[in-house]
Motif scaffolding. Structure first.
Motif, PDB file in Angstrom:
ATOM      1  N   TRP A 145       0.872  -1.289   0.194  1.00 57.20           N
ATOM      2  CA  TRP A 145       0.030   0.052   0.107  1.00 57.20           C
ATOM      3  C   TRP A 145       0.477   1.702   0.406  1.00 57.20           C
ATOM      4  N   TYR A 146      -0.080   2.032  -0.720  1.00 59.56           N
ATOM      5  CA  TYR A 146       1.246   3.645  -0.487  1.00 59.56           C
ATOM      6  C   TYR A 146       1.634   4.117   1.108  1.00 59.56           C
ATOM      7  N   HIS A 147       2.036   5.120   1.480  1.00 59.22           N
ATOM      8  CA  HIS A 147       2.509   5.502   2.283  1.00 59.22           C
ATOM      9  C   HIS A 147       3.105   6.343   2.246  1.00 59.22           C
ATOM     10  N   THR A 148       2.637   8.126   3.188  1.00 58.09           N
ATOM     11  CA  THR A 148       3.287   9.220   2.598  1.00 58.09           C
ATOM     12  C   THR A 148       4.854   8.960   3.706  1.00 58.09           C
ATOM     13  N   ASP A 149       5.301   9.355   3.330  1.00 60.89           N
ATOM     14  CA  ASP A 149       7.257   9.249   3.951  1.00 60.89           C
ATOM     15  C   ASP A 149       6.858  10.645   5.016  1.00 60.89           C
ATOM     16  N   VAL A 150       7.391   9.872   6.645  1.00 63.51           N
ATOM     17  CA  VAL A 150       7.273  10.411   7.217  1.00 63.51           C
ATOM     18  C   VAL A 150       8.552   9.756   7.829  1.00 63.51           C
ATOM     19  N   PRO A 151       9.471  11.217   8.411  1.00 68.93           N
ATOM     20  CA  PRO A 151      11.001  10.905   8.682  1.00 68.93           C
ATOM     21  C   PRO A 151      11.012   9.659   9.967  1.00 68.93           C
ATOM     22  N   ARG A 152      11.682   9.129   9.867  1.00 70.88           N
ATOM     23  CA  ARG A 152      11.875   7.350  10.978  1.00 70.88           C
ATOM     24  C   ARG A 152      11.722   8.001  12.312  1.00 70.88           C
ATOM     25  N   LYS A 153      12.170   9.712  12.398  1.00 68.94           N
ATOM     26  CA  LYS A 153      12.450   9.740  14.189  1.00 68.94           C
ATOM     27  C   LYS A 153      11.025  10.454  14.937  1.00 68.94           C
ATOM     28  N   VAL A 154      10.773  11.250  13.611  1.00 70.02           N
ATOM     29  CA  VAL A 154       9.633  11.869  13.586  1.00 70.02           C
ATOM     30  C   VAL A 154       8.634  11.071  14.320  1.00 70.02           C
ATOM     31  N   MET A 155       8.088   9.381  13.097  1.00 72.73           N
ATOM     32  CA  MET A 155       7.641   8.740  13.753  1.00 72.73           C
ATOM     33  C   MET A 155       7.398   8.054  14.803  1.00 72.73           C
ATOM     34  N   LYS A 156       8.630   7.852  15.391  1.00 77.11           N
ATOM     35  CA  LYS A 156       9.121   7.407  16.210  1.00 77.11           C
ATOM     36  C   LYS A 156       8.104   8.519  18.088  1.00 77.11           C
ATOM     37  N   ASP A 157       8.867   9.210  17.985  1.00 75.74           N
ATOM     38  CA  ASP A 157       7.772   9.928  18.416  1.00 75.74           C
ATOM     39  C   ASP A 157       5.757  10.033  18.768  1.00 75.74           C
ATOM     40  N   LEU A 158       5.849   9.872  17.230  1.00 75.25           N
ATOM     41  CA  LEU A 158       4.249   9.828  17.131  1.00 75.25           C
ATOM     42  C   LEU A 158       3.974   8.447  17.485  1.00 75.25           C
ATOM     43  N   MET A 159       4.545   7.288  17.404  1.00 72.71           N
ATOM     44  CA  MET A 159       4.042   6.007  17.811  1.00 72.71           C
ATOM     45  C   MET A 159       3.625   5.667  19.566  1.00 72.71           C
ATOM     46  N   ALA A 160       4.907   6.610  19.740  1.00 82.18           N
ATOM     47  CA  ALA A 160       5.196   6.583  21.426  1.00 82.18           C
ATOM     48  C   ALA A 160       3.488   6.215  21.983  1.00 82.18           C
TER      49      ALA A 160
END
Lengths: 363, 103
Positions: free
Chosen positions: A26-41
């Motif tokens: 599936w398509y995914h928007t590019d979100v930087p890994r560090k930002v995504m890690k912070d969001l997933m916390a």
């Protein structure tokens, strides 16, 4: 495309597997890994706060409703209790099923079990159906959680505002699960190792309903059912309203959540009841992001998404005419424009696979 | 089996992971909160999703698609919808490099 076959054993299900659609990336928007890690916390605090508010409000409203029963003055309190029981339980079932609401696993599991009972879903079966819904969102014959099948049956959609169709389906399934475990359809997405859990959960739920019914007969009153069972009907309207907006009128058989899911900005009360699942494109693309971080995720990725509907009313104004149109033309769907900053829709699959949806179907 | 030089220790933040592809296979290499390194197969055993986009919480890796969890030290499946354990591989650290013994 012709008449859709939603059976897990049907032609559309076979075609989705054989064409590779079911296994496509599936398509995914590019979100930087560090930002995504912070969001997933993960965090316990927001969900503990919301759960205390939810359960305390339910006890308060039900208590006042019981105290004022059978006066009509109790009605507003039952309506408030009902929407928390019959609608907020849907979002709690959902978010705790993902395991993202709380950081602490037992808290997710406890709220998930309670919410599953209230929303009348077998906690074992539906954990797996929702996994499939995320793997193969709105792939005909593969996704067991398609709310608006085409051509839509408007009478059923309207009856379900009061939970009628859901409850009519739930009762025989509950009894069947309690007697013999999962149905053949359920066995297509529930692994065999889990079949015992399906049966055990059904027996517990059935026992509670039988006890409630017995109490109502003994009391010669529907009051026990006003507390347990009936609120799934008289309080269902909010989760049906928000649930239809998730995917209604949009594309099926695609592999880009921007084409088949809808983000709708909502008032704070609906967002509390719905636990921020109004950010539905964001949730489907990144299901590991907890509900309380979805507004932040929306701000980060909105340049890559179609503009959100600005209210529930605006969402319905877009969706309902499309659903009505699908009654006569089931290939019709809404295809929303992307902002210039967005990457193009991922349409490779449905342009190339014979029999799959073609963008020309939209007008 | 040979030890393969996979990456530098500084390539992976603590409590995080990276994807590492070798000889046509994909792996996940983890940097645990206590500083240790681990390696597992790179794809979730549920629906073959790359774990590298997932979330490391302590000694758990959570799959980005369905939130199934594994203990990446042992590969044990810890939370549905994963039921099948993840294959693990021995790891050693020498001179600031992470080596994986690929069986």
């Amino acid at each position: 495309m012709g008449r859709r076959d939603y059976s897990p054993f049907g032609a559309d299900a076979r075609r989705a597997v054989e064409s590779g659609l079911a296994a496509a990336e599936w398509y995914h928007t590019d979100v930087p890994r560090k930002v995504m890690k912070d969001l997933m916390a993960r965090s316990d605090q927001p969900a503990i706060r919301d759960t205390i508010i939810l359960y305390a409000s339910m006890v308060l409203f039900a208590g006042i409703g019981i105290a004022l029963w059978p006066s009509w003055w109790s009605a507003p309190f039952w309506l408030a209790y009902g929407v928390l029981y019959g609608s907020a339980s849907d979002s709690r079932w959902h978010e705790c099923g993902h395991g993202t609401a709380f950081r602490t696993p037992w808290m997710n599991n406890a709220v998930y079990q309670i919410a599953s009972f209230m929303i009348m879903r077998n906690p074992a079966t539906w954990r797996w159906s929702h996994a499939r819904h995320h793997s193969e969102t709105y792939l005909v014959g593969r996704d067991p959680e398609i709310a608006v099948m085409r051509p839509p049956e408007l009478a059923k959609l309207i009856l379900n505002v009061f939970g009628v169709i859901d409850v009519i389906r739930f009762i025989p399934t509950l009894i069947r699960n309690a007697v013999s475990g999962p149905t053949p359809e359920e066995k297509t997405f529930v692994p065999e190792s889990e079949w015992g859990k399906v049966r055990r959960a059904a027996i517990v739920h059935l026992a509670i309903y039988v006890a409630t019914l017995a109490l109502a007969v003994w009391m010669q009153s529907i009051l026990p059912l006003m507390v347990i069972g009936l609120p799934r009907m008289y309080g269902a309207w909010h989760h049906i309203m928000t649930g239809l907006l998730q995917h209604g009128g949009l594309a099926d058989n695609v592999i880009d959540h921007r084409l088949n899911s809808r983000t709708v900005l909502m008032n704070p009360i609906s967002r509390f009841i719905y636990w921020n699942m109004n950010y539905h494109v964001e949730h489907h693309m990144f299901p590991m992001v907890p509900y309380h971080a979805l507004p932040r995720l929306h701000e980060i990725m909105k340049a890559d998404l179609p503009p959100p509907n600005r209210s529930i009313a605006e969402g319905f104004a877009e969706m309902w005419p499309a659903i009505r149109r699908q009654v006569l033309n089931e290939d019709y769907f809404i295809r929303r424009d992307l902002p210039p900053t967005a990457k193009p829709y991922r349409e490779d699959f449905h342009q190339q696979v014979p029999g799959m949806m073609r963008p020309a179907a939209a007008e | 089996m040979p030890w393969i030089d996979a990456c530098s220790t500084s390539d992976i933040d603590e409590e995080d992971l990276i994807r590492w592809d070798h000889a046509g296979k994909t792996f996940a290499i983890y940097h645990a909160p206590d500083g240790a390194f681990f390696a597992t197969a790179g794809l979730c055993t549920h629906e073959q999703v790359h774990l590298c986009d997932g979330l490391v919480m302590g000694t758990l890796i959570e799959c980005p698609k369905h939130n199934g969890q594994f203990d990446y030290r042992t590969g044990e499946a810890m939370r549905a919808p994963v039921c099948v354990n993840l294959k693990t591989f021995p790891v050693k650290v020498e001179g600031g490099r992470v080596f994986v013994e690929v069986a």
